[in-house]
Design a protein around this motif. Structure first.
Motif, PDB file in Angstrom:
ATOM      1  N   THR A  80     -98.603  23.222  63.629  1.00 47.41           N
ATOM      2  CA  THR A  80     -98.565  22.538  62.182  1.00 47.41           C
ATOM      3  C   THR A  80     -97.450  22.554  61.651  1.00 47.41           C
ATOM      4  OG1 THR A  80    -100.680  23.804  61.817  1.00 47.41           O
ATOM      5  CG2 THR A  80     -99.388  23.021  59.832  1.00 47.41           C
ATOM      6  N   ALA A 112     -97.101  19.333  56.948  1.00 52.06           N
ATOM      7  CA  ALA A 112     -98.450  19.194  56.474  1.00 52.06           C
ATOM      8  C   ALA A 112     -98.557  20.361  55.433  1.00 52.06           C
ATOM      9  CB  ALA A 112     -99.334  19.652  57.695  1.00 52.06           C
ATOM     10  N   THR A 142    -103.259  27.008  66.332  1.00 49.44           N
ATOM     11  CA  THR A 142    -103.235  26.059  65.348  1.00 49.44           C
ATOM     12  C   THR A 142    -101.990  25.934  64.482  1.00 49.44           C
ATOM     13  OG1 THR A 142    -105.445  26.231  65.211  1.00 49.44           O
ATOM     14  CG2 THR A 142    -104.396  25.021  63.430  1.00 49.44           C
ATOM     15  N   ASN A 181     -96.511  26.656  58.224  1.00 48.12           N
ATOM     16  CA  ASN A 181     -96.527  25.952  59.226  1.00 48.12           C
ATOM     17  C   ASN A 181     -95.661  26.775  60.172  1.00 48.12           C
ATOM     18  OD1 ASN A 181     -93.536  25.728  58.548  1.00 48.12           O
ATOM     19  ND2 ASN A 181     -94.027  24.751  56.924  1.00 48.12           N
ATOM     20  N   ARG A 192    -102.343  16.729  69.125  1.00 53.10           N
ATOM     21  CA  ARG A 192    -102.884  18.193  68.391  1.00 53.10           C
ATOM     22  C   ARG A 192    -102.108  18.452  67.222  1.00 53.10           C
ATOM     23  NH1 ARG A 192    -104.687  21.822  73.028  1.00 53.10           N
ATOM     24  NH2 ARG A 192    -103.500  20.588  74.667  1.00 53.10           N
ATOM     25  N   LYS A 202    -100.648  18.834  63.615  1.00 52.87           N
ATOM     26  CA  LYS A 202    -100.897  18.799  62.085  1.00 52.87           C
ATOM     27  C   LYS A 202     -99.825  18.304  61.415  1.00 52.87           C
ATOM     28  CE  LYS A 202    -104.111  21.466  60.216  1.00 52.87           C
ATOM     29  NZ  LYS A 202    -104.636  22.557  59.645  1.00 52.87           N
TER      30      LYS A 202
END
Lengths: 219, 219
Positions: free
Chosen positions: B18, B22, B14, B26, B83, B85
C-alpha cells in the motif's frame, strides 16, 4: 559491564577486537556486517516502540542511537578499550580511547555474536544493550517543520520558505507539491508531496532534515 | 515468478503493497524496517561470497544490489506492480511502473516477511531472490586506485595525486599517512593510512570512492 553473551568460538571475538593497525586479519570486514545487523535490529526496536513515528523520524532516532559517539559509549560500557588489539603506533597514540576505533570494534563484535550464535543471540544481545537508550528517546517527536524551524533559529539563520509549486488530481484526491527553500548558508531546496498543503510542507521539511542528517549537520 | 513465501497474516502483505498515495496506514514505516533487514542479509551474503573484499568493496557491491533500480527490477520479477495499492493520482500517472514506488514496496515486503515469519524466513526469501545476482558479481574487483583512476579517465577529468603527509612508529611497525587529492571539478581530498605507502594510497583512494558513492556519483 560484560557483554551478555558467551562465545563458543572465541577466535571470532578476538578478531572483532583486532584493529587494522595490528595487521591482517582484522575487524574491518566484520564491522561492515555488524553495522548492517545493528541497523536492522535497532530499526526493529524503533518500529515497535514508536508506532506513530514516520520513516524519517525513525531514521533520525536510529542515527542518534548508532552514530560513532553513541557506539563508542556502548563500547566503553563494555570496557572494550582494554581488550582491543592495536598496532604499536595506535597503542602509543591512545587508539584504545578513540571513538572511531571503539565504535568499529563494537560493530564488529555484533557481527561476531551473529556468526557465532545466530540471529536470535545477536538480536537479544543488541536489544539488551540498547533497551535503556531506546526507552530514553522522546516518545512523540515534534513535527518536521517545527524541528527544522527551531534548529535554524538556534543557528541564527533565516527561516525556511514554503512555496506551493503545483497540485494535481481531482478535487477529492488532490496531490500538492511544495518546495521548502532554506536560504544561505545552507541553500537547500527540497520538494514535498502530500494530500494537503500542510502535509506536503511537512514532507518537504522532512526531506531537508534528512539531507542535514546525511551531511551530519543536525538536528 | 512468485515470492517463495506464504504469509500467515496476509494483512501484512497487503500493507506492504500500500503506497502512501492510497492513504494511511501505508508501507512507509515497513519500508524503513525492510531496507535495514535487506541491508543486513545482503551484507552477510557478500561477507560469505567475497572473503577477500574490503569493507569499502562490499559497500559498493551492496549498493549495486540494493539501489532503487535494482530493487525495482526484483519487484517487477515478482510482479508487484499489479498488486500495488495506489491513490487515484498515482494510478493515473502510472505509479505502478515507477522505480521508486516498486523498490519501496519490495523493501516493505521484506519487512512483512520478517514480521510474519521471523528472521530465518526473511533471510531465506531474500537469499533466494538475490542468489543469482550475487553470483553474477565480479569475484575479485580491481583495486581502489585503479577503479578511481579509470573512472576519472572516463569522465575526462584529471588523475588523482597521492602525497605522503607523514609516517609514524618504529621501523618494524611504521604507519604511513597519504593524501589522495582529486582536482576540480570534484575537489576531494581524503587521507589514507597503512603499513606501507602503497596500502595507504589504496586506503585513501577507497575513501574517495566511498565519498563518491555516498554522493551517488559513482563508480
Amino acid at each position: 559491564m560484560e557483554l551478555i553473551y558467551r562465545f563458543r568460538d572465541t577466535t571470532l571475538a578476538t578478531l572483532a577486537l583486532t584493529h587494522r593497525s595490528a595487521g591482517k586479519p582484522n575487524n574491518e570486514r566484520m564491522e561492515f556486517l555488524g553495522d548492517a545487523l545493528l541497523g536492522a535490529i535497532v530499526a526493529e526496536m524503533l518500529y515497535e516502540t514508536h508506532p506513530k513515528a514516520t520513516e524519517g523520524e525513525m531514521s533520525r532516532l536510529r542515527a542518534q542511537l548508532v552514530n560513532g559517539q553513541a557506539l563508542a559509549d556502548v563500547a566503553r560500557q563494555l570496557e572494550l578499550g582494554d581488550r582491543l588489539k592495536l598496532g604499536s603506533g595506535e597503542l602509543k597514540s591512545g587508539g584504545f580511547r578513540r571513538d572511531s576505533i571503539l565504535a568499529d570494534a563494537f560493530e564488529a563484535l555484533v557481527a561476531a555474536v551473529y556468526l557465532d550464535g545466530g540471529f536470535e543471540a545477536c538480536r537479544d544481545t543488541v536489544r539488551g544493550l540498547f533497551a535503556d537508550r531506546v526507552a530514553a528517546l522522546p516518545r512523540s517527536s515534534k513535527d518536521a517543520k517545527t524541528r527544522l524551524q527551531e534548529w535554524l533559529q538556534a543557528q541564527g539563520w533565516p527561516l525556511p520558505q514554503y512555496e506551493l509549486v503545483g497540485a494535481q488530481g481531482e478535487d477529492h484526491a488532490r496531490i500538492f507539491d511544495v518546495n521548502c527553500v532554506v536560504m544561505e548558508p545552507l541553500a537547500i531546496t527540497a520538494m514535498g508531496r502530500g494530500s494537503s498543503r500542510r502535509l506536503a510542507e511537512q514532507d518537504a521539511a522532512e526531506t531537508v532534515l534528512a539531507r542535514l542528517l546525511d551531511a551530519k549537520e543536525a538536528p
